[in-house]
Design a protein around this motif. Structure first.
Motif, mmCIF file in Angstrom:
data_model
loop_
_atom_site.group_PDB
_atom_site.id
_atom_site.type_symbol
_atom_site.label_atom_id
_atom_site.label_comp_id
_atom_site.label_asym_id
_atom_site.label_seq_id
_atom_site.Cartn_x
_atom_site.Cartn_y
_atom_site.Cartn_z
ATOM 1 N N PRO A 139 14.030 9.817 -1.706
ATOM 2 C CA PRO A 139 13.399 11.016 -1.016
ATOM 3 C C PRO A 139 13.449 10.949 0.721
ATOM 4 O O PRO A 139 13.898 11.839 1.488
ATOM 5 C CB PRO A 139 12.048 11.159 -1.518
ATOM 6 N N HIS A 140 13.009 9.750 1.097
ATOM 7 C CA HIS A 140 13.233 9.512 2.500
ATOM 8 C C HIS A 140 14.645 9.477 2.990
ATOM 9 O O HIS A 140 15.143 10.454 4.185
ATOM 10 C CB HIS A 140 12.844 8.140 2.971
ATOM 11 N N LEU A 141 15.657 9.130 2.120
ATOM 12 C CA LEU A 141 17.123 9.220 2.571
ATOM 13 C C LEU A 141 17.552 10.470 2.521
ATOM 14 O O LEU A 141 18.227 11.130 3.495
ATOM 15 C CB LEU A 141 17.960 8.310 1.541
ATOM 16 N N PRO A 171 0.781 -1.244 -0.073
ATOM 17 C CA PRO A 171 0.002 0.146 -0.073
ATOM 18 C C PRO A 171 0.691 1.230 0.014
ATOM 19 O O PRO A 171 1.870 1.515 0.783
ATOM 20 C CB PRO A 171 -0.742 -0.256 1.156
ATOM 21 N N LEU A 172 0.617 2.281 -1.144
ATOM 22 C CA LEU A 172 1.443 3.332 -1.005
ATOM 23 C C LEU A 172 0.728 4.312 -0.283
ATOM 24 O O LEU A 172 0.316 5.533 -0.840
ATOM 25 C CB LEU A 172 1.561 4.011 -2.410
ATOM 26 N N ALA A 173 0.496 4.166 1.226
ATOM 27 C CA ALA A 173 0.119 4.851 1.982
ATOM 28 C C ALA A 173 0.771 4.789 3.477
ATOM 29 O O ALA A 173 0.892 3.613 3.684
ATOM 30 C CB ALA A 173 -1.314 4.630 2.088
ATOM 31 N N GLY A 174 0.999 5.838 4.195
ATOM 32 C CA GLY A 174 1.630 5.574 5.641
ATOM 33 C C GLY A 174 1.780 7.076 6.279
ATOM 34 O O GLY A 174 1.109 8.005 5.665
ATOM 35 N N THR A 175 2.140 6.687 7.253
ATOM 36 C CA THR A 175 2.683 8.278 8.160
ATOM 37 C C THR A 175 3.851 8.314 8.808
ATOM 38 O O THR A 175 4.602 6.953 8.731
ATOM 39 C CB THR A 175 1.570 8.395 9.202
ATOM 40 N N GLU A 176 4.420 8.908 9.556
ATOM 41 C CA GLU A 176 5.540 8.733 10.317
ATOM 42 C C GLU A 176 5.358 7.992 11.580
ATOM 43 O O GLU A 176 6.379 7.637 12.467
ATOM 44 C CB GLU A 176 6.174 10.087 10.437
ATOM 45 N N HIS A 177 4.122 7.613 11.975
ATOM 46 C CA HIS A 177 3.943 7.222 13.023
ATOM 47 C C HIS A 177 3.769 5.498 12.908
ATOM 48 O O HIS A 177 3.626 5.008 11.941
ATOM 49 C CB HIS A 177 2.357 7.466 13.692
HETATM 50 O O1 LIG Z 1 3.560 9.834 4.017
HETATM 51 C C1 LIG Z 1 4.309 9.236 4.498
HETATM 52 O O2 LIG Z 1 4.707 9.217 5.916
HETATM 53 C C2 LIG Z 1 5.134 8.204 3.763
HETATM 54 O O3 LIG Z 1 6.421 8.252 3.728
HETATM 55 C C3 LIG Z 1 4.503 6.818 3.206
HETATM 56 C C4 LIG Z 1 5.207 6.161 2.341
HETATM 57 C C5 LIG Z 1 5.696 7.097 0.855
HETATM 58 O O4 LIG Z 1 4.822 7.731 0.285
HETATM 59 O O5 LIG Z 1 6.683 7.140 0.816
HETATM 60 C C6 LIG Z 1 6.355 5.607 2.963
HETATM 61 C C7 LIG Z 1 6.657 4.149 2.714
HETATM 62 C C8 LIG Z 1 5.755 3.241 2.088
HETATM 63 O O6 LIG Z 1 6.216 2.144 1.914
HETATM 64 C C9 LIG Z 1 4.444 3.918 1.595
HETATM 65 C C10 LIG Z 1 4.314 5.125 1.794
#
Ligand SMILES: O=C(O)C(=O)C[C@]1(C(=O)O)C=C[C@@H](O)C=C1
Ligand SMILES: NC(=O)c1ccc[n+]([C@@H]2O[C@H](COP(=O)([O-])OP(=O)(O)OC[C@H]3O[C@@H](n4cnc5c(N)ncnc54)[C@H](O)[C@@H]3O)[C@@H](O)[C@H]2O)c1
Length: 311
Positions: free
Chosen positions: A192-194, A124-130
């Motif tokens: 982008p996270h890195l 799932p391409l959805a998440g948060t930092e929690h």
């Molecule tokens: O919105 C966020 O906190 C996220 O980073 C969610 C996010 C992303 O969009 O990169 C992070 C990792 C996942 O595998 C899927 C979704």
């Protein structure tokens, strides 16, 4: 909506499992939801908040009789968990996962799946930092993409049923080749996270020089970076260790571009900077004018590309 699976077992009770439990309940998609987490504390919290119909103390009890088992643990733990559940899986069941990396998960989990059990990897391409069992919410997947990356020859009914579950959870579902998934996600999520982790690390180093001005005057862009950089360290360690090649490839390209911009700044090459920023602005405008979800890249385009026969 009607029940799609009689019993869904969620293994690993954090943000994604919790959100799935809430979303499945919202739409009545599962007859029963069982849950297991390795830590007794997590299981206790999950029981306290009624996250699932039943929280079990062993993984065997959680998966017994389940027609869907969802692996919601960090990517690096998927293989060990698959090995643990394998002897207890019901014939005809489907195993899926929600890991952020797909090829490595297939390599880890695939060999443990018994004959007669289907394996349909997903993300799932959805998440948060929690993270953790209290962080889940029913709306997390609404209008977001879920990418399924089954290997060729996977049972079509098993894929269709899992697709229906995710759609019932509010998501848009697409299928994609696992290697392609890992490259796309290296561009849109992992690198982008890195970069966010790095930028916040740099600011933290600077803070010692500027007496907290970096925090006090942090602008919106930097605040967004700090949100991303607050994401779970275990999850992201595993993402980079398991999507190594694609991330290093994109990071290499990123570094080259960064050096070119650095050089333009040093040499006062305003034309280079202006042309570069004009190009990137056009990309954003193009997405908006095409009426696409500005939160998500066009995975439909990626899928159509995959379906184009090789020449
Ligand atoms: O919105 C966020 O906190 C996220 O980073 C969610 C996010 C992303 O969009 O990169 C992070 C990792 C996942 O595998 C899927 C979704
Ligand atoms: N957080 C996100 O933004 C996001 C988005 C999409 C996909 N994912 C993926 O979903 C998966 C879960 O992420 P999350 O954000 O829900 O994490 P989380 O930290 O909120 O939850 C993970 C859970 O797994 C448990 N766990 C860890 N190792 C385990 C093991 N060996 N056996 C049993 N349980 C174990 C933890 O105790 C915790 O309950 C990861 O693979 C991640 O890559 C995360």
């Amino acid at each position: 909506m009607s029940v799609i699976y009689t019993r869904v077992a969620l293994i690993g009770l954090g943000l994604i499992a919790g959100s799935m439990a809430h979303a499945m309940r919202r739409a009545g998609l599962a007859g029963e939801i069982t849950g297991y987490a390795r830590s007794a504390d997590t299981r206790a919290v999950a029981r306290e908040i009624g996250l699932c119909d039943r929280i079990t103390d062993t993984v065997a009890e959680a998966v017994a009789g389940a027609d869907l088992v969802v692996l919601c643990v960090p990517v690096g733990a998927m293989g060990a968990v698959a090995e643990e559940i394998a002897p207890h899986l019901a014939p005809g069941a489907t195993v899926t996962d929600v890991g952020s990396v797909k090829r490595d998960v297939i390599t880890q989990v695939g060999p443990h799946i018994p004959a007669g059990v289907h394996f349909v990897p997903g993300h799932p391409l959805a998440g948060t930092e929690h993270s953790g069992p209290r962080s889940g919410f029913a709306e997390l997947f609404d209008n977001r993409y879920v990418l399924l990356t089954p290997e060729p020859g996977t049972d079509a009914d098993a894929i269709a049923r899992l697709r229906a579950l995710w759609e019932g959870c509010g998501a848009k579902v697409e299928e994609m080749d696992a290697d392609h998934h890992d490259l796309v996600l290296a561009v849109t999520s992992h690198t982008p996270h890195l970069i966010a982790y790095t930028m916040v690390g740099v600011a933290d180093d600077l803070r010692r020089v500027t007496d907290s001005e970096v925090i006090k005057y942090s602008a919106a862009g930097f605040r967004d970076f700090t949100r991303i950089a607050a994401s779970d360290p275990t999850m992201w360690r595993d993402v980079f260790l398991t999507n190594k090649d694609a991330t290093l490839e994109i990071l290499g390209r990123f570094t080259e571009e960064l050096f070119a911009l650095q050089r333009a700044i040093r040499t006062g090459d305003g034309d280079h900077l202006h042309a570069y920023f004009t190009r990137t602005r056009a990309i954003r405008r193009g997405i908006i004018e095409a009426g696409q979800d500005t939160d998500a890249p066009d995975f439909g385009r990626v899928q159509r590309k995959r379906e184009t026969p090789a020449t």
